[in-house]
Design an enzyme around this catalytic site. Structure first.
Site, PDB file in Angstrom:
ATOM      1  N   HIS A 270     -25.587  -3.507  38.860  1.00  0.00           N
ATOM      2  CA  HIS A 270     -27.041  -3.620  38.710  1.00  0.00           C
ATOM      3  C   HIS A 270     -27.738  -2.335  39.149  1.00  0.00           C
ATOM      4  O   HIS A 270     -28.773  -1.966  38.603  1.00  0.00           O
ATOM      5  CB  HIS A 270     -27.556  -4.803  39.545  1.00  0.00           C
ATOM      6  CG  HIS A 270     -27.089  -6.126  39.017  1.00  0.00           C
ATOM      7  ND1 HIS A 270     -27.878  -6.923  38.214  1.00  0.00           N
ATOM      8  CD2 HIS A 270     -25.919  -6.776  39.139  1.00  0.00           C
ATOM      9  CE1 HIS A 270     -27.198  -8.009  37.873  1.00  0.00           C
ATOM     10  NE2 HIS A 270     -26.002  -7.945  38.429  1.00  0.00           N
TER      11      HIS A 270
ATOM     12  N   ASP B  99     -34.978  -6.028  38.693  1.00  0.00           N
ATOM     13  CA  ASP B  99     -33.872  -6.721  38.044  1.00  0.00           C
ATOM     14  C   ASP B  99     -34.320  -8.154  37.723  1.00  0.00           C
ATOM     15  O   ASP B  99     -35.043  -8.779  38.506  1.00  0.00           O
ATOM     16  CB  ASP B  99     -32.670  -6.751  39.002  1.00  0.00           C
ATOM     17  CG  ASP B  99     -31.372  -7.124  38.302  1.00  0.00           C
ATOM     18  OD1 ASP B  99     -30.517  -6.235  38.181  1.00  0.00           O
ATOM     19  OD2 ASP B  99     -31.212  -8.298  37.893  1.00  0.00           O
TER      20      ASP B  99
HETATM   21  C1  UDX Z   1     -21.264  -7.318  36.769  1.00  0.00           C
HETATM   22  C2  UDX Z   1     -21.426  -8.005  35.377  1.00  0.00           C
HETATM   23  O1  UDX Z   1     -20.248  -8.448  34.837  1.00  0.00           O
HETATM   24  C3  UDX Z   1     -22.216  -7.136  34.441  1.00  0.00           C
HETATM   25  O2  UDX Z   1     -22.176  -7.565  33.117  1.00  0.00           O
HETATM   26  C4  UDX Z   1     -23.598  -7.148  34.997  1.00  0.00           C
HETATM   27  O3  UDX Z   1     -24.513  -6.534  34.137  1.00  0.00           O
HETATM   28  C5  UDX Z   1     -23.524  -6.478  36.362  1.00  0.00           C
HETATM   29  O4  UDX Z   1     -22.607  -7.163  37.249  1.00  0.00           O
HETATM   30  P1  UDX Z   1     -19.614  -5.172  37.298  1.00  0.00           P
HETATM   31  O5  UDX Z   1     -18.405  -5.893  37.739  1.00  0.00           O
HETATM   32  O6  UDX Z   1     -20.248  -4.281  38.267  1.00  0.00           O
HETATM   33  O7  UDX Z   1     -20.748  -6.055  36.656  1.00  0.00           O
HETATM   34  O8  UDX Z   1     -19.152  -4.374  35.965  1.00  0.00           O
HETATM   35  P2  UDX Z   1     -19.928  -3.423  35.001  1.00  0.00           P
HETATM   36  O9  UDX Z   1     -21.188  -3.991  34.476  1.00  0.00           O
HETATM   37  O10 UDX Z   1     -18.951  -3.014  33.982  1.00  0.00           O
HETATM   38  O11 UDX Z   1     -20.330  -2.185  35.925  1.00  0.00           O
HETATM   39  C6  UDX Z   1     -19.385  -1.434  36.622  1.00  0.00           C
HETATM   40  C7  UDX Z   1     -19.908  -0.020  36.756  1.00  0.00           C
HETATM   41  O12 UDX Z   1     -19.072   0.644  37.701  1.00  0.00           O
HETATM   42  C8  UDX Z   1     -19.840   0.773  35.457  1.00  0.00           C
HETATM   43  O13 UDX Z   1     -21.007   1.545  35.293  1.00  0.00           O
HETATM   44  C9  UDX Z   1     -18.623   1.665  35.635  1.00  0.00           C
HETATM   45  O14 UDX Z   1     -18.717   2.924  35.010  1.00  0.00           O
HETATM   46  C10 UDX Z   1     -18.588   1.848  37.137  1.00  0.00           C
HETATM   47  N1  UDX Z   1     -17.211   2.101  37.586  1.00  0.00           N
HETATM   48  C11 UDX Z   1     -16.261   1.124  37.522  1.00  0.00           C
HETATM   49  C12 UDX Z   1     -16.892   3.352  38.046  1.00  0.00           C
HETATM   50  O15 UDX Z   1     -17.746   4.244  38.087  1.00  0.00           O
HETATM   51  N2  UDX Z   1     -15.618   3.574  38.458  1.00  0.00           N
HETATM   52  C13 UDX Z   1     -14.650   2.646  38.427  1.00  0.00           C
HETATM   53  O16 UDX Z   1     -13.524   2.948  38.846  1.00  0.00           O
HETATM   54  C14 UDX Z   1     -14.976   1.361  37.942  1.00  0.00           C
END
Ligand code: UDX
Length: 496
Positions: free
Chosen positions: A23, A124
């Site tokens: 978020h 949010d």
């Molecule tokens: C959760 C939900 O599943 C998502 O749809 C919602 O909008 C926010 O909460 P999350 O588990 O944080 O999300 O996954 P995601 O939405 O994919 O965000 C992860 C973020 O962390 C991405 O921007 C990704 O680039 C970043 N990340 C992840 C890294 O920078 N490095 C990593 O090793 C893994």
């Protein structure tokens, strides 16, 4: 788009992210987008999960909500799983009212003297308590929804779907309680519109059936959201989110029109407030600036040496957690697929383990020979790397968009919430990925990895993924849908 050269009085926008990685990233990206379009920016933040603030010297940061002892409990929760996140969201919504009102009141008074009016609050969508605070101060509130339009429509339909019987057998499908019982009581006690009694469900549905009212989904996708129907505390959070979004002055989506045309039509009908699809946000500003963990970059020398499209990138997001036996299945499936891999394993990702100590014997011999394991990676850079051939993802919305933008095919293994909805959309509508839908089983894992990485099928998936990547680029160019929508948003905020 950059309208910063326009000669208009500088206006200030206050943004308030939910303090969890998935978020924080889109909210900070949005703040940057607005800043480069001429707005001054204030970010309200909890001290909990605020490690990113020093990367934004051009913003004003104001801590909020950490003084209340009940809210201090938040830092004890951490952010390791769905339960922690939901509990955090509940706590803050429950106790945030007075602190936010005081903070905004002071800021509004000061802004009058500084000749830099605060024009709106952007929060949010899950900060549902902020609508009544903003109303009481006559400050327009715009909502940022960090996931897809489809997912919002599904969440808004939970009571209806429950009445239709879609949640009926869910209780028997998972017994994990994702909200702890104290918080459950808080939510239920504060519920002024008591839930309708469950039990009006018409019939038990076949899990493989399509949901008649939302044909993108199968019945089992609804069960994977891990909501036990409209009486579930998580459903209460979603219901509040939907009601208070309807009451807001507009919605900003991290999506683009060409991706969700049908959903946009429905949103216009069901939520008759202005909607702005200006995404994907990370195409303007990378997520790495707001990372809460320090990315490991040591593997790039190895990645640079790999053949094009030969490495499977694996990451299950910032908050999901896996059972030990599932983790073993993943490791075995990966080993027998014979594919190269880069695997992000956060500390605490495997329940009951510190890190990767539970890996099967011999697995670490592969690391070095054909794989790397890291605790956190600069994900966007990895996805953009020529050696990355596919992304095995939990289907979080940020990860989904980041993959789409690089034309990288996906293997989808959702855990909860919006992720099963995104996974179905990726595999059945966009057809740029394969859904590993029967859980964690080593043979299926091996087969699916090979389908996406080496077998003939991969060509079609890759072609569609590259086509979608092109659509994103067009939408962000002058005259494209996201570009134009951003222009409308800037105009709209300026007019408030
Ligand atoms: C959760 C939900 O599943 C998502 O749809 C919602 O909008 C926010 O909460 P999350 O588990 O944080 O999300 O996954 P995601 O939405 O994919 O965000 C992860 C973020 O962390 C991405 O921007 C990704 O680039 C970043 N990340 C992840 C890294 O920078 N490095 C990593 O090793 C893994």
């Amino acid at each position: 788009m950059d309208n910063s050269g326009c000669r208009r009085r500088r206006q200030r926008v206050v943004l308030f992210p939910i303090p969890f990685q998935g978020h924080i990233n889109p909210m900070l990206q949005l703040a940057n987008i607005l800043h480069s379009n001429g707005f001054s920016i204030t970010i309200l933040h909890t001290n909990f999960n605020s490690a990113y603030t020093s990367n934004y010297p051009h913003f004003t940061f104001r801590p909020i909500l950490d003084n209340d002892p009940k809210i201090n409990n938040l830092s004890k929760l951490g952010s390791r799983g769905a339960g922690d996140i939901l509990s955090g969201v509940v706590l803050l919504n429950q106790y945030g009212d007075e602190s936010l009102r005081q903070e905004l009141d002071q800021m509004l008074m000061a802004s009058k003297q500084e000749q830099e009016p605060i024009v709106c609050l952007i929060t949010d969508a899950l900060w549902y308590f902020t609508q009544s605070v903003a109303d009481s101060l006559k400050l327009p509130r715009i909502v940022l929804r960090t996931s897809s339009l489809l997912c919002f429509l599904v969440f808004a339909s939970v009571p209806f779907l429950d009445d239709q019987g879609y949640f009926k057998q869910v209780n028997s499908l998972f017994d994990e309680e994702i909200i702890d019982s104290d918080l459950k009581n808080i939510i239920l006690a504060s519920d002024e519109n008591k839930f309708k009694k469950a039990g009006s469900s018409k019939s038990v549905k076949d899990l493989e059936e399509r949901v008649l009212e939302i044909p993108v989904l199968k019945v089992k996708d609804i069960s994977k959201m891990k909501i036990k129907g409209q009486t579930d505390p998580s459903a209460k959070i979603l219901a509040n989110m939907v009601t208070q979004t309807k009451a807001s002055s507009g919605i900003i989506w991290n999506s683009f029109k060409e991706l969700e045309e049908l959903e946009l039509e429905k949103i216009h009908k069901e939520f008759p407030i202005p909607s702005f699809l200006i995404g994907p946000f990370h195409k303007y500003f990378p997520a790495s600036f707001s990372s809460l963990l320090k990315p490991d970059r040591s593997f790039f020398t190895w990645l640079d040496e790999q053949a094009p499209n030969s490495v499977l990138y694996i990451s299950f997001g910032s908050a999901s957690q896996m059972e030990k036996q599932d983790f073993m299945e993943v490791a075995h499936g990966l080993a027998s697929s014979k594919q190269k891999f880069l695997w992000v394993m956060r500390e605490g990702f495997v329940k009951g383990s510190e890190w990767i100590e539970g890996l099967p014997d011999g697995f670490l011999d592969l690391v070095g020979e054909r794989g790397r394991i890291v605790k956190w990676a600069p994900q966007q850079e990895v996805l953009a790397h020529r050696a990355t051939g596919a992304f095995w993802t939990h289907s979080g919305w940020n990860s989904t968009l980041e993959s789409i933008c690089e034309g990288v095919p996906m293997i989808c293994s959702p855990f909860w919430g919006d992720q099963p909805i995104n996974a179905r959309f990726i595999s059945d509508v966009l057809k740029v990925g394969v859904y590993l839908e029967n859980g964690w089983e080593r043979e299926e894992i091996e087969g699916t990895i090979r389908r996406v990485m080496v077998e003939e099928e991969r060509e079609g998936i890759r072609e569609r993924a590259m086509c979608l990547k092109e659509k994103v680029n067009v939408s962000l160019m002058k005259g494209g849908s996201s570009y134009e929508s951003l222009g409308s948003l800037v105009g709209y905020i300026s007019s408030l």
